[in-house]
Write a protein that holds these residues in place. Structure first.
Motif, PDB file in Angstrom:
ATOM      1  N   HIS A  47      23.708-140.653  29.583  1.00 14.79           N
ATOM      2  CA  HIS A  47      22.952-139.598  28.906  1.00 14.79           C
ATOM      3  C   HIS A  47      21.866-139.099  29.861  1.00 14.79           C
ATOM      4  O   HIS A  47      21.687-139.657  30.949  1.00 14.79           O
ATOM      5  CB  HIS A  47      22.389-140.089  27.577  1.00 14.79           C
ATOM      6  N   MET A 573      10.465-139.371  28.106  1.00 12.95           N
ATOM      7  CA  MET A 573      11.736-139.078  27.418  1.00 12.95           C
ATOM      8  C   MET A 573      12.261-137.703  27.797  1.00 12.95           C
ATOM      9  O   MET A 573      11.491-136.830  28.162  1.00 12.95           O
ATOM     10  CB  MET A 573      11.500-139.033  25.909  1.00 12.95           C
ATOM     11  N   THR A 575      13.672-134.517  26.033  1.00 10.83           N
ATOM     12  CA  THR A 575      13.650-134.003  24.659  1.00 10.83           C
ATOM     13  C   THR A 575      14.310-132.628  24.579  1.00 10.83           C
ATOM     14  O   THR A 575      14.480-131.945  25.576  1.00 10.83           O
ATOM     15  CB  THR A 575      12.197-133.842  24.146  1.00 10.83           C
ATOM     16  N   LYS A 580      13.509-136.358  20.768  1.00 12.38           N
ATOM     17  CA  LYS A 580      14.218-137.135  21.763  1.00 12.38           C
ATOM     18  C   LYS A 580      15.712-136.785  21.735  1.00 12.38           C
ATOM     19  O   LYS A 580      16.314-136.701  20.665  1.00 12.38           O
ATOM     20  CB  LYS A 580      14.043-138.632  21.469  1.00 12.38           C
ATOM     21  N   SER A 582      19.252-137.470  21.547  1.00 10.37           N
ATOM     22  CA  SER A 582      20.024-138.656  21.185  1.00 10.37           C
ATOM     23  C   SER A 582      21.254-138.259  20.406  1.00 10.37           C
ATOM     24  O   SER A 582      21.271-137.231  19.731  1.00 10.37           O
ATOM     25  CB  SER A 582      19.176-139.632  20.375  1.00 10.37           C
ATOM     26  N   LYS A 583      22.253-139.099  20.557  1.00 12.89           N
ATOM     27  CA  LYS A 583      23.523-138.843  19.902  1.00 12.89           C
ATOM     28  C   LYS A 583      23.318-138.684  18.401  1.00 12.89           C
ATOM     29  O   LYS A 583      23.879-137.796  17.777  1.00 12.89           O
ATOM     30  CB  LYS A 583      24.453-140.027  20.145  1.00 12.89           C
ATOM     31  N   SER A 584      22.486-139.588  17.835  1.00 15.48           N
ATOM     32  CA  SER A 584      22.333-139.575  16.386  1.00 15.48           C
ATOM     33  C   SER A 584      21.691-138.272  15.917  1.00 15.48           C
ATOM     34  O   SER A 584      21.929-137.830  14.800  1.00 15.48           O
ATOM     35  CB  SER A 584      21.523-140.783  15.930  1.00 15.48           C
ATOM     36  N   LYS A 585      20.873-137.652  16.763  1.00 15.36           N
ATOM     37  CA  LYS A 585      20.254-136.382  16.359  1.00 15.36           C
ATOM     38  C   LYS A 585      21.148-135.190  16.714  1.00 15.36           C
ATOM     39  O   LYS A 585      20.866-134.061  16.323  1.00 15.36           O
ATOM     40  CB  LYS A 585      18.893-136.207  17.046  1.00 15.36           C
ATOM     41  N   THR A 588      22.166-133.507  22.187  1.00 13.84           N
ATOM     42  CA  THR A 588      22.317-133.955  23.566  1.00 13.84           C
ATOM     43  C   THR A 588      22.952-132.872  24.435  1.00 13.84           C
ATOM     44  O   THR A 588      23.664-132.009  23.959  1.00 13.84           O
ATOM     45  CB  THR A 588      23.224-135.191  23.650  1.00 13.84           C
TER      46      THR A 588
END
Ligand code: ANZ
Ligand code: ZN
Length: 813
Positions: A47, A573, A575, A580, A582-585, A588
């Motif tokens: 990432h 980080m 952003t 941030k 991230s995959k969950s958000k 990316t």
């Protein structure tokens, strides 16, 4: 020249591979730099955070290679851990298979970034050869009493089916899956980090100015040293009898011995042995017993958030100095795991004690003057404190401790918040803890020659229980001591154990990896790591454990150093829209796509240009474009270069614009050492290079162009190594990349200074004069230039403002 990133990047990556360009030399006498970016967990894909981490480290490593440093810049894989098992449960893949194929994929991604890693020193922490040496250290630590097995209350995550270290509990929840953590009584293995608490704290001083202050503070607080008095409260005779003679005294810890005469009650944790005894032997009414049990089942965090709550236990203790009887309560704010799980309460001078006393109407006795209201927690003169009355309370602390010590009631002690490190995990994908349980010999370490104790591969991973426990044969073995049937330990080590010593493994020549875990001479040569780079999320856990391991390995004779990481950079980080990435958000940007579209050099340049490395980096598509255009510009201007070597230029003969361009070139060069060695403000260096390119564009001299490109490629090579290497090969046969260049001071020498002439308060004219001109010469020149305004005037005052102006005050003569 036209810029074709994918072509040149493949070409240079192959060439570096063929040349083995980034292998350190075996010399242990050459000056060295060990540049280390934290190794990745092989989750499957890189990432942007990885790209940032490795772009920073790589720029620093490449910079030092230009200066005859022997550079160690390794990479490996933090390869054990739960995600591999979760993948197995979800997708039916074997964790080993999942891990190594992820590594293969991610290695390709790292390669495509053109990172200058040593290829021969790469390893994964799940390699049996790594496990082998780790198990050896663990057995040595056991022999020294630094590792022990003990049954304690542990943090248990039901979701992950495993024990968590205190450091892995974040606000009462599992750091990995966010499930609330439960307390559970269980046997497990512990490393005695408390034994090193003082040194871990003390040595933070050596890191001041070299590690971010924030990290030093976090470590300091985590270790949490408190000095104070520990003493025994004696139960009253009546209370002893009530407790069936099972208890005479209990221990309390206070950081405020000065308040000893203000004690008006004492409080025990809900899990304190005396509280438990009272609850279990029906020495308290059933309803209260139930309420106390509820408290005992709450996590520390829940208790901290709850209102103060407590119950009188129906017993009393004797004040050690006054002989007075003091009531004993149980209270939810007293932690079982700290300072004996009991306190002397001083409601007049402590917030929590005061809140509790107010709620339950317990007496409050002021013993320090000062402040209008209670509780008063400040400094002051002691009152109502017998022999100590009149003393400053801070000064009284030592005196009270001395009194207790002389009387034999207690002693000055140091307490730490730090708990011992529980390293047992009830999981499959980890390094087996190399011990055997034998009916007659007890806990027996495996024989060194039998290491590594490897994981069985034929396991079923279902998420139910520990696969090692469930395996039909693996745990059945012979006792290494008596040879009888025995049972192998099925707990595996916390993955933080692996990342606590990897920095030493890299330093050991791979030719020796079979024979030794850590080569002492090589480790002493390479470590401490000169620059460590990683995320702030590792400020406590990983860095503290790695520091601890270093000290332990030192004391076991493996290395001679005290601290593993001399300097630390914590990167910010990456952003997007302030959150941030991230995959969950789902916000990316995939590094592979970026590289495919623009090339690795653009990715690297953008990452280092968009923000200082310590700060957050907000993703910006336009800035990516801008980075690409800048590299393209370097290519476009290649045909301006007419000299294959650094030209010798007569500065004085150049046009103003060319002179300015040279100044910009050497300003950038002048800045570079500071950037690469200290501040890592690559963004400012890149900006300086951009300015220099703009200034070059405004002038005509091909010599200055040649010089400019020669220097620019040298400066930028650590950041955009492929494009810089390619241009440099074509234009300068790579001569310009081999060493650091020298700043040409002559370009900064000013040839003349411009002075404004003011006469009678008005600006009349200006002149240029050599910087070495004297005050008299400057005045004479001003009068000469201003002659026509001085006619018929008398000068009444002369002022020279250096490097700026001459002011002549006049009146008619
Ligand atoms: C009396 C006193 C008077 C205290 C006063 C403070 C202020 P540190 O080490 O800085 O966290 N304490 C001791 N053990 C405890 C436990 N197991 N659970 C909750 N509190 C505990 O603080 C140590 C202080 O915290 C000790 O000093 C004790 O309260 C309390 F004006 O003793 B003190
Ligand atoms: Zn045995």
């Amino acid at each position: 020249m036209s810029y074709n990133p994918s072509e040149i990047e493949a070409k240079w990556q192959k060439q570096w591979d063929d040349e083995q360009a980034f292998e350190p030399s075996d010399s242990l006498t050459q000056k060295k730099k060990y540049i280390l970016s934290m190794f990745p967990f092989p989750s499957g894909r890189l990432h942007m955070g990885h790209v940032r981490n490795y772009a920073i480290g790589d720029a620093i490593a490449r910079y030092y290679r230009k200066q005859d440093y022997n550079v160690l810049h390794p990479i490996g894989w933090d390869a054990f851990g739960m995600p591999a098992e979760n993948a197995a449960i979800k997708h039916g893949r074997h964790p080993k298979d999942w891990t190594y194929s992820n590594i293969d994929y991610m290695r390709k991604e790292l390669n495509s970034l053109g990172l200058s890693f040593s290829k021969t020193r790469e390893f994964a922490t799940c390699d049996p050869l790594y496990t082998k040496w780790e198990q050896e250290f663990i057995i040595k630590m056991f022999a020294e009493g630094l590792l022990f097995r003990e049954s304690t209350t542990v943090n248990w995550c039901e979701d992950c089916h495993t024990v968590l270290a205190n450091e892995q509990v974040e606000e009462g929840c599992c750091w990995r899956c966010d499930n609330p953590v439960e307390l559970k009584e269980m046997p497990g293995y512990y490393l005695d980090i408390i034994k090193y608490a003082d040194e871990l704290l003390e040595d933070l001083k050596m890191l001041e100015g070299k590690w971010p202050n924030q990290v030093l503070t976090m470590q300091n607080n985590w270790i949490g040293k408190s000095q104070g008095l520990e003493f025994e409260f004696e139960l009253s005779e009546e209370s002893k009898a009530k407790l069936d003679g099972k208890f005479d005294t209990y221990s309390v810890f206070t950081t405020r011995p000065d308040t000893i005469y203000g004690v008006s009650y004492s409080a025990l944790a809900a899990e304190h042995p005396i509280t438990k005894y009272i609850v279990e032997h029906n020495l308290i009414d059933e309803e209260t017993a139930g309420k106390i049990t509820v408290i005992a089942n709450m996590s520390e965090r829940e208790r901290a958030q709850a209102d103060k709550e407590g119950y009188p236990l129906g017993i009393t203790v004797v004040h050690p100095l006054t002989g007075e009887e003091i009531p004993v309560w149980t209270a939810n704010f007293v932690l079982a795991s700290y300072g004996g799980g009991a306190v002397m309460a001083v409601p007049a001078h402590d917030e929590r004690d005061h809140e509790f006393a107010s709620k339950y109407d317990l007496p409050i006795k002021r013993v320090i003057s000062g402040g209008e209201e209670l509780p008063y927690t400040g400094e002051g003169e002691l009152v109502d404190s017998a022999a100590f009355t009149g003393l400053n309370n801070y000064e009284a602390k030592a005196k009270v401790i001395a009194t207790f010590e002389e009387a034999g009631f207690g002693k000055g002690t140091t307490n730490f918040k730090l708990r011992n490190w529980g390293v047992s995990r009830q999981r499959y994908w980890g390094a087996p803890i190399p011990f055997v349980h034998c009916k007659s010999c007890g806990l027996v370490p495996e024989k060194i020659e039998n290491l590594p104790i490897a994981l069985p591969e034929d396991v079923e991973i279902t998420g139910e229980g520990n696969p090692l426990e469930n395996h039909p044969t693996w745990k059945h073995c012979k006792c290494p001591k008596c040879g009888e049937e025995a049972i192998r330990e099925t707990d595996t080590l916390d993955t933080f154990v692996q990342s606590s010593w990897y920095q030493f493994r890299y330093a050991t020549n791979p030719k020796k990896w079979n024979e030794v875990g850590i080569d002492k001479e090589e480790a002493n040569y390479w470590l401490g790591v000169d620059q460590y780079i990683g995320g702030i999320e590792h400020a406590i856990l990983h860095l503290l454990y790695a520091r601890f391991f270093t000290k332990v390995l030192r004391d076991l004779g493996y290395v001679n150093i005290d601290e593993p990481f001399n300097r630390l950079l914590t990167q910010g980080m990456v952003t997007m829209d302030g959150a941030k990435m991230s995959k969950s958000k789902g916000n990316t940007v995939d590094p592979d796509k970026l590289i495919e579209e623009y090339g690795a050099d653009t990715a690297r340049l953008f990452i280092l240009f968009a923000a200082p490395p310590q700060k957050e980096l907000e993703w910006n598509d336009n800035a990516v474009e801008g980075a690409f255009r800048f590299i393209k510009k370097l290519y476009d201007r290649a045909d301006k270069v007419t000299s294959k070597t650094l030209p010798v230029i007569e500065h004085g003969a150049l046009s103003k614009e060319s002179k300015l361009a040279r100044q910009k070139i050497y300003e950038a060069l002048q800045k570079s050492a500071d950037v690469y060695e200290k501040t890592f403000a690559f963004n400012t260096l890149i900006a300086a290079c951009m300015e220099a390119m703009n200034a070059l564009d405004k002038q005509e001299s091909t010599e200055v162009w040649s010089e400019g490109m020669y220097v620019m490629l040298n400066l930028l090579e650590p950041i955009i190594p492929h494009a810089a290497s390619e241009l440099s090969e074509v234009l300068f046969e790579r001569e310009n990349l081999k060493a650091l260049l020298e700043v040409k001071e002559e370009v900064f020498v000013q040839e003349s200074i411009l002075y404004v002439v003011m006469i009678g308060g008005k600006k009349r004219t200006e002149f240029e004069i050599s910087p070495s001109a004297s005050q008299d010469e400057i005045l004479a020149k001003a009068k000469e230039e201003g002659a026509k305004w001085l006619e018929g005037m008398q000068i009444v005052k002369e002022i020279v403002v250096p490097n700026k102006l001459v002011n002549l005050a006049v009146k008619p003569s």
